[in-house]
Design a protein around this motif. Sequence first.
Motif, PDB file in Angstrom:
ATOM      1  N   ARG A  85       0.645  -1.198  -0.113  1.00  0.00           N
ATOM      2  CA  ARG A  85       0.090   0.100  -0.145  1.00  0.00           C
ATOM      3  C   ARG A  85       0.722   1.269   0.168  1.00  0.00           C
ATOM      4  O   ARG A  85       1.938   1.388   0.458  1.00  0.00           O
ATOM      5  N   GLN A  90      -5.872  -2.533 -12.003  1.00  0.00           N
ATOM      6  CA  GLN A  90      -7.198  -2.975 -11.818  1.00  0.00           C
ATOM      7  C   GLN A  90      -7.918  -1.788 -10.988  1.00  0.00           C
ATOM      8  O   GLN A  90      -7.514  -1.642  -9.942  1.00  0.00           O
ATOM      9  N   GLN A 102     -13.323  -3.896 -11.623  1.00  0.00           N
ATOM     10  CA  GLN A 102     -13.136  -3.853 -12.824  1.00  0.00           C
ATOM     11  C   GLN A 102     -12.141  -5.199 -13.064  1.00  0.00           C
ATOM     12  O   GLN A 102     -11.724  -5.393 -12.121  1.00  0.00           O
ATOM     13  N   SER A 103     -11.789  -5.295 -14.403  1.00  0.00           N
ATOM     14  CA  SER A 103     -10.888  -6.505 -14.481  1.00  0.00           C
ATOM     15  C   SER A 103      -9.539  -6.017 -14.429  1.00  0.00           C
ATOM     16  O   SER A 103      -9.163  -4.638 -14.352  1.00  0.00           O
ATOM     17  N   LEU A 104      -8.631  -6.911 -14.669  1.00  0.00           N
ATOM     18  CA  LEU A 104      -7.183  -6.527 -14.722  1.00  0.00           C
ATOM     19  C   LEU A 104      -6.683  -6.132 -16.155  1.00  0.00           C
ATOM     20  O   LEU A 104      -6.978  -6.884 -17.055  1.00  0.00           O
ATOM     21  N   PHE A 130      -5.314  -0.207  -8.320  1.00  0.00           N
ATOM     22  CA  PHE A 130      -4.351  -1.506  -7.582  1.00  0.00           C
ATOM     23  C   PHE A 130      -3.602  -2.159  -8.787  1.00  0.00           C
ATOM     24  O   PHE A 130      -4.005  -2.283  -9.790  1.00  0.00           O
ATOM     25  N   ILE A 172      -0.600  -4.643 -10.058  1.00  0.00           N
ATOM     26  CA  ILE A 172       0.053  -5.796  -9.964  1.00  0.00           C
ATOM     27  C   ILE A 172       0.670  -6.510 -11.142  1.00  0.00           C
ATOM     28  O   ILE A 172       0.408  -6.215 -12.364  1.00  0.00           O
ATOM     29  N   PHE A 217       1.640 -14.236  -9.761  1.00  0.00           N
ATOM     30  CA  PHE A 217       1.079 -12.908  -9.627  1.00  0.00           C
ATOM     31  C   PHE A 217       2.126 -12.586  -8.315  1.00  0.00           C
ATOM     32  O   PHE A 217       1.971 -13.143  -7.223  1.00  0.00           O
ATOM     33  N   SER A 254       1.587  -9.727  -5.032  1.00  0.00           N
ATOM     34  CA  SER A 254       0.650  -9.467  -4.059  1.00  0.00           C
ATOM     35  C   SER A 254      -0.413  -8.161  -4.461  1.00  0.00           C
ATOM     36  O   SER A 254      -1.442  -7.956  -3.821  1.00  0.00           O
ATOM     37  N   ARG A 298      -1.829  -1.235  -3.714  1.00  0.00           N
ATOM     38  CA  ARG A 298      -2.960  -0.266  -3.670  1.00  0.00           C
ATOM     39  C   ARG A 298      -2.214   1.024  -3.763  1.00  0.00           C
ATOM     40  O   ARG A 298      -1.615   1.466  -2.683  1.00  0.00           O
ATOM     41  N   TYR A 309      -9.528 -17.577 -12.923  1.00  0.00           N
ATOM     42  CA  TYR A 309      -9.112 -17.135 -11.695  1.00  0.00           C
ATOM     43  C   TYR A 309     -10.203 -16.670 -10.698  1.00  0.00           C
ATOM     44  O   TYR A 309     -11.149 -16.210 -11.310  1.00  0.00           O
ATOM     45  N   GLN A 368     -10.741 -14.200  -7.473  1.00  0.00           N
ATOM     46  CA  GLN A 368      -9.933 -13.080  -6.906  1.00  0.00           C
ATOM     47  C   GLN A 368     -10.966 -12.587  -5.711  1.00  0.00           C
ATOM     48  O   GLN A 368     -12.080 -11.975  -5.981  1.00  0.00           O
ATOM     49  N   GLY A 410      -8.811  -7.217  -3.270  1.00  0.00           N
ATOM     50  CA  GLY A 410      -7.644  -6.594  -2.650  1.00  0.00           C
ATOM     51  C   GLY A 410      -6.717  -7.585  -2.855  1.00  0.00           C
ATOM     52  O   GLY A 410      -5.493  -7.411  -2.309  1.00  0.00           O
ATOM     53  N   PRO A 422      -5.046 -12.848  -7.918  1.00  0.00           N
ATOM     54  CA  PRO A 422      -5.763 -13.681  -8.646  1.00  0.00           C
ATOM     55  C   PRO A 422      -5.299 -15.205  -8.235  1.00  0.00           C
ATOM     56  O   PRO A 422      -4.003 -15.369  -8.339  1.00  0.00           O
ATOM     57  N   PHE A 431     -12.551 -14.422 -13.052  1.00  0.00           N
ATOM     58  CA  PHE A 431     -11.850 -14.066 -14.395  1.00  0.00           C
ATOM     59  C   PHE A 431     -11.534 -15.224 -15.221  1.00  0.00           C
ATOM     60  O   PHE A 431     -10.972 -16.223 -14.678  1.00  0.00           O
ATOM     61  N   GLY A 473     -10.600 -11.625 -19.310  1.00  0.00           N
ATOM     62  CA  GLY A 473     -11.973 -11.184 -19.260  1.00  0.00           C
ATOM     63  C   GLY A 473     -12.459 -10.345 -18.280  1.00  0.00           C
ATOM     64  O   GLY A 473     -11.651  -9.900 -17.619  1.00  0.00           O
ATOM     65  N   THR A 474     -13.758  -9.730 -18.564  1.00  0.00           N
ATOM     66  CA  THR A 474     -14.159  -8.669 -17.840  1.00  0.00           C
ATOM     67  C   THR A 474     -14.758  -8.919 -16.265  1.00  0.00           C
ATOM     68  O   THR A 474     -14.886  -8.114 -15.422  1.00  0.00           O
ATOM     69  N   GLY A 475     -14.789 -10.182 -16.038  1.00  0.00           N
ATOM     70  CA  GLY A 475     -15.064 -10.626 -14.721  1.00  0.00           C
ATOM     71  C   GLY A 475     -16.703 -10.978 -14.292  1.00  0.00           C
ATOM     72  O   GLY A 475     -17.453 -10.340 -15.063  1.00  0.00           O
ATOM     73  N   ARG A 512     -18.949 -11.766 -10.897  1.00  0.00           N
ATOM     74  CA  ARG A 512     -19.069 -11.498  -9.607  1.00  0.00           C
ATOM     75  C   ARG A 512     -20.297 -12.637  -9.127  1.00  0.00           C
ATOM     76  O   ARG A 512     -21.370 -12.492  -9.736  1.00  0.00           O
TER      77      ARG A 512
END
Lengths: 116, 113
Positions: A10, A38, A42-44, A91, A93, A107, A109, A112, B36, B38, B41, B44, B89, B104-106, B108
């Motif tokens: 962070r 991210q 939303q997506s990565l 975020f 990554i 990946f 961690s 932020r 993945y 996620q 915070g 993935p 994802f 992809g867009t994910g 929930r």
Amino acid sequence: GAVVSQHPSRVICKSGTSVKIECRSLDFQATTMFWYRQFPKQSLMLMATSNEGSKATYEQGVEKDKFLINHASLTLSTLTVTSAHPEDSSFYICSARVPGWNYGYTFGSGTRLTVV
Amino acid sequence: GENVEQHPSTLSVQEGDSAVIKCTYSDSASNYFPWYKQELGKRPQLIIDIRSNVGEKKDQRIAVTLNKTAKHFSLHITETQPEDSAVYFCAASMKTGFQKLVFGTGTRLLVSP
């Protein structure tokens, strides 16, 4: 095995300052590192691909002068957000493909970043 | 470049029901398709993956299917549990070039007790 250590986790910075994020492969050599951003819910989104010893490749729409990427060694890649603004809060990554994992990716961690 | 679309964006199911999430990809050269999970915070977590030489793969309650002709792949979760609630994802990458992983867009997923 195949760990990528990312620091800091962070960070809060003031507008106009720069922030450096580090990703270090601990037990393998990462010739290529991918940097993602991210936003909430939303997506990565892939920002850029860094390659050891050469210039990074940026995705369309990503400002290379704002997001400086350096991949100086086989185990360290850094992303510097220059002249940060509140809209850069996100975020971040990193990810690397692990040699011998038959396409597997590992990946960091995540970091932020909050710009105030 | 590769583009991955994912549907639905949100999915609510009752505990014990099945959940299906679908993805399509644009580049026929893609040959690796991971899924993945996620948490908020966090990084993935790989839950299952499939390669282009395989049509289906299963791991306990989770399965993935791939239709290379249609450029579709899907995640199937059976006997869902509340702890399956998360954002999922899909992703795709190619064996050549930088082997970028495109997400992809994910979706929930909410599993209600």
